[in-house]
Design an enzyme around this catalytic site. Structure first.
Site, PDB file in Angstrom:
ATOM      1  N   CYS A  12       0.867  -1.186   0.000  1.00 24.02           N
ATOM      2  CA  CYS A  12       0.000   0.000   0.000  1.00 24.02           C
ATOM      3  C   CYS A  12       0.903   1.235   0.000  1.00 24.02           C
ATOM      4  CB  CYS A  12      -0.969  -0.039   1.179  1.00 24.02           C
ATOM      5  SG  CYS A  12      -0.188  -0.023   2.807  1.00 24.02           S
ATOM      6  N   ASN A  15       2.303   1.458   4.382  1.00 25.29           N
ATOM      7  CA  ASN A  15       2.633   0.184   5.058  1.00 25.29           C
ATOM      8  C   ASN A  15       2.346   0.256   6.565  1.00 25.29           C
ATOM      9  OD1 ASN A  15       5.533  -1.904   5.733  1.00 25.29           O
ATOM     10  ND2 ASN A  15       3.502  -2.569   5.150  1.00 25.29           N
ATOM     11  N   CYS A  17      -1.468   0.808   7.446  1.00 24.67           N
ATOM     12  CA  CYS A  17      -2.908   0.524   7.604  1.00 24.67           C
ATOM     13  C   CYS A  17      -3.329  -0.740   6.860  1.00 24.67           C
ATOM     14  CB  CYS A  17      -3.747   1.692   7.098  1.00 24.67           C
ATOM     15  SG  CYS A  17      -3.430   3.265   7.927  1.00 24.67           S
ATOM     16  N   ARG A  18      -3.308  -0.683   5.514  1.00 25.78           N
ATOM     17  CA  ARG A  18      -3.920  -1.766   4.732  1.00 25.78           C
ATOM     18  C   ARG A  18      -3.007  -2.963   4.506  1.00 25.78           C
ATOM     19  NH1 ARG A  18      -5.164   1.883  -0.252  1.00 25.78           N
ATOM     20  NH2 ARG A  18      -3.316   2.866   0.674  1.00 25.78           N
ATOM     21  N   SER A  19      -1.771  -2.736   4.041  1.00 30.69           N
ATOM     22  CA  SER A  19      -0.957  -3.917   3.693  1.00 30.69           C
ATOM     23  C   SER A  19      -0.554  -4.745   4.914  1.00 30.69           C
ATOM     24  CB  SER A  19       0.254  -3.540   2.823  1.00 30.69           C
ATOM     25  OG  SER A  19       1.112  -2.634   3.462  1.00 30.69           O
ATOM     26  N   ASP A 131      -8.128   3.483   1.106  1.00 34.72           N
ATOM     27  CA  ASP A 131      -7.237   3.945   2.175  1.00 34.72           C
ATOM     28  C   ASP A 131      -8.058   4.416   3.385  1.00 34.72           C
ATOM     29  OD1 ASP A 131      -5.279   5.062   3.678  1.00 34.72           O
ATOM     30  OD2 ASP A 131      -4.532   6.409   2.118  1.00 34.72           O
TER      31      ASP A 131
HETATM   32  P1  4NP Z   1      -1.798   2.777   4.138  1.00 38.36           P
HETATM   33  O1  4NP Z   1      -2.450   4.140   4.702  1.00 38.36           O
HETATM   34  O2  4NP Z   1      -1.253   3.096   2.767  1.00 38.36           O
HETATM   35  O3  4NP Z   1      -2.958   1.841   4.057  1.00 38.36           O
HETATM   36  O4  4NP Z   1      -0.736   2.343   5.115  1.00 38.36           O
HETATM   37  C1  4NP Z   1      -1.714   5.329   4.737  1.00 38.36           C
HETATM   38  C2  4NP Z   1      -0.855   5.575   5.793  1.00 38.36           C
HETATM   39  C3  4NP Z   1      -0.135   6.751   5.834  1.00 38.36           C
HETATM   40  C4  4NP Z   1      -0.287   7.687   4.831  1.00 38.36           C
HETATM   41  C5  4NP Z   1      -1.161   7.446   3.779  1.00 38.36           C
HETATM   42  C6  4NP Z   1      -1.872   6.262   3.735  1.00 38.36           C
HETATM   43  N1  4NP Z   1       0.436   8.911   4.885  1.00 38.36           N
HETATM   44  O5  4NP Z   1       0.254   9.756   3.988  1.00 38.36           O
HETATM   45  O6  4NP Z   1       1.281   9.078   5.795  1.00 38.36           O
END
Ligand code: 4NP
Length: 173
Positions: A12, A15, A17-19, A131
């Site tokens: 994602c 790294n 939340c989702r992955s 997201d």
């Molecule tokens: P992820 O979510 O891609 O599912 O881990 C996010 C976590 C952090 C950010 C964006 C999306 N960020 O912009 O810091």
């Protein structure tokens, strides 16, 4: 000598939340299917914003509530990891585009697929896992449900198609 394993990466943006959610859910589904020793799963981000951090507090909360025991340190994907990974599963289309840009060869680009495309119930026009960053707990619970559905489809495909073909190519079929 340890047997080689089929390697699956979930990718994602951050790294956190989702992955990490996808990684933990699929690792436990593989263990339930008796395939834990044949497949290695890990997760990465296309960005380096959260390098070294644990998963997001709400990802951890949802995973623990659903009976998993997550352990995580966020890492950005490196170009050379595409060569040593068999399947690279993007959580959304932006992740997919960024991974295809990172790939150096057609063979590496062909490894990049959308994770949710393994969910047979996913609508053809809606194959992303959205997201949840900055959103309340129910968005993270929704991500969990999408990961579990796609994960079940992924494990079925690994068992029926990918692992037999991979083992045959290695001369172990
Ligand atoms: P992820 O979510 O891609 O599912 O881990 C996010 C976590 C952090 C950010 C964006 C999306 N960020 O912009 O810091």
């Amino acid at each position: 000598m340890t047997e080689p394993t089929y390697r699956v990466a979930f990718v994602c943006l951050g790294n956190i939340c989702r992955s990490p959610m996808a990684e933990v859910v699929v690792r436990d589904l593989l263990a339930d299917a008796g395939l834990g020793g044949r497949v290695t799963v890990f997760s990465r981000g296309t960005g380096d914003y959260h390098e070294g951090e644990d998963a997001h507090a709400r990802t951890l909360e949802v995973l623990r509530a659903r009976g998993h025991a997550p352990r995580h340190a966020a890492r950005q994907i490196r170009r050379d990891e595409l060569a040593s990974t068999d399947l690279v599963l993007a959580l959304d289309r932006m992740n997919e585009r960024d991974l295809r840009k990172l790939a150096r060869t057609d063979a590496e680009r062909a490894k990049v697929r959308l994770f949710r495309s393994f969910d047979p119930a996913a609508p053809r026009h809606d194959v992303e896992i959205p997201d949840p960053w900055g959103k309340p707990l129910d968005a993270f619970e929704h991500v969990y449900d999408l990961c579990a559905a796609a994960g079940r489809g992924l494990v079925a495909w690994l068992e029926a198609e990918a692992l037999p073909a991979w083992s045959a190519a290695l001369g172990r079929g």
